[in-house]
Design an enzyme around this catalytic site. Structure first.
Site, PDB file in Angstrom:
ATOM      1  NE  ARG A  77      11.260  23.488   5.496  1.00  0.00           N
ATOM      2  CZ  ARG A  77      12.401  23.778   6.114  1.00  0.00           C
ATOM      3  NH1 ARG A  77      13.558  23.544   5.528  1.00  0.00           N
ATOM      4  NH2 ARG A  77      12.371  24.345   7.311  1.00  0.00           N
ATOM      5  NE  ARG A 103      16.400  30.415   4.721  1.00  0.00           N
ATOM      6  CZ  ARG A 103      16.215  29.236   5.282  1.00  0.00           C
ATOM      7  NH1 ARG A 103      15.969  28.164   4.542  1.00  0.00           N
ATOM      8  NH2 ARG A 103      16.282  29.104   6.588  1.00  0.00           N
ATOM      9  CG  HIS A 172      19.217  24.394   1.068  1.00  0.00           C
ATOM     10  ND1 HIS A 172      18.402  23.289   1.030  1.00  0.00           N
ATOM     11  CD2 HIS A 172      19.667  24.497   2.334  1.00  0.00           C
ATOM     12  CE1 HIS A 172      18.356  22.770   2.240  1.00  0.00           C
ATOM     13  NE2 HIS A 172      19.119  23.458   3.045  1.00  0.00           N
ATOM     14  CG  ASP A 216      22.480  18.306   8.183  1.00  0.00           C
ATOM     15  OD1 ASP A 216      21.865  18.951   9.047  1.00  0.00           O
ATOM     16  OD2 ASP A 216      23.027  18.809   7.197  1.00  0.00           O
ATOM     17  CD  GLU A 275      21.742  21.835   1.099  1.00  0.00           C
ATOM     18  OE1 GLU A 275      21.074  20.998   1.765  1.00  0.00           O
ATOM     19  OE2 GLU A 275      22.340  22.792   1.621  1.00  0.00           O
TER      20      GLU A 275
END
Ligand code: TA6
Length: 303
Positions: A77, A103, A172, A216, A275
């Site tokens: 994270r 990932r 990201h 977002d 990103e």
């Protein structure tokens, strides 16, 4: 080979004395630790995941959660997770892992090289029986990170099969900020975006972005740089990009932060994701034998 010996073996084969060392990092996961005259940095084989970049005489640029997990099968994270071959949820397959499967797996170290004060670490992964459970394509994927006064990230996808395939991709990146309410993002004025907090409604960006609630957004058809103006840490972070037609901006704010097990309840104040990506209607189609490279370059500047 047991993990410790495997790490020592990697260091013998790829390490550069006093510059790049392969060591056991969090959770015992192997990482490359960079200490050059221009910058310090870290990149895990797990997810080919860059977790630190600190130019000389500057503070750390990347955010990593204090509650991040560090284990196979889980994404780290923070830092720069690689999203591939889909972004967020896989269309028509709700059980598929969010942001794809590269990932959460260990990649292979390809090379470490030094040119002047720049150190480049290259890692790769490719299709196998596991990946084909989720996605039928034959692919080869390289993530190359160059640690210097700037941080350059290159993601190279090659189609190793006999049929074309479509994919989404994202670098990201999680950036550290002093206080999100005292930050603004520039460079997306006049750009349309999909608002994921409002049923993906298409909207238009007016002026700079101020983060004042859960944010977002997928900014569409944009090739320009984004500048993060951070009055908390009195600095600017500039993200330039190549071969990328979308930019995602994310901050979970209060409630989402509380809902994430691997994220601190107050950490939303100290981070924002910018990103470099090709997602949604801008997914990439790649013919057999062809390759596609997306690139992101991060630089620091004073306010
Ligand atoms: O990039 C933004 C986003 O897609 C958000 O919707 C949020 O879910 C974030 O990624 C983190 O996703 P993750 O799967 O890492 O929890």
């Amino acid at each position: 080979m047991e993990p410790k010996a495997a790490i020592a073996d990697l260091d013998r084969r790829y390490g550069i004395p006093d510059v790049a060392k392969i060591v056991a990092g969090n959770g015992g996961l192997a990482k490359v630790r960079i200490t050059s005259a221009a910058a310090k940095g870290e990149m895990y084989l797990h997810g080919a995941h860059v977790t630190s970049w600190q130019p000389r005489d500057a503070e750390e640029v990347l955010f990593v959660s204090a509650k991040s997990g560090w284990q196979d099968g889980h994404a780290i994270r923070g830092g720069v997770p690689i999203c591939f071959p889909w972004f967020a949820n896989k269309a028509g397959d709700p059980g598929a892992p969010s942001h794809g499967f590269v990932r959460t797996i260990s990649w292979q170290l390809e090379s470490i090289s030094q040119a002047d004060n720049a150190v480049t670490v290259s890692m790769f992964t490719k299709s196998n029986d596991m990946t084909k459970k989720w996605w039928p394509a034959d692919f080869h994927l390289v993530h190359r990170a160059t640690f210097a006064s700037g941080l350059r990230l290159e993601l190279v996808v090659r189609n190793m099969g006999t049929a074309s395939f479509h994919f989404e991709e994202a670098l990201h990146s999680y950036f550290r900020v002093g206080q999100i309410e005292k930050a603004q993002l520039h460079g997306l004025n006049g750009v349309q975006y999909l608002d994921k907090t409002d049923s993906n409604r298409k909207k238009l960006q007016y002026g700079a972005i101020a983060i004042v609630s859960e944010t977002d957004r997928v900014y569409l058809n944009t090739t320009g740089a984004v500048e993060l103006e951070d009055h908390g840490l009195r600095r600017r972070i500039r993200v330039d990009k190549e071969n990328s037609l979308t930019t995602v901006v994310w901050n979970p704010w209060v409630e989402k932060a509380k809902a994430m097990a691997d994220f601190g309840a107050e950490e939303w104040i100290r981070m924002v994701c910018i990103e470099t990506s090709n997602v949604s209607d801008f997914a990439v189609e790649l013919a057999p034998g062809q390759q596609h490279k997306i690139q992101s370059t991060v630089r620091l500047a004073d306010l």
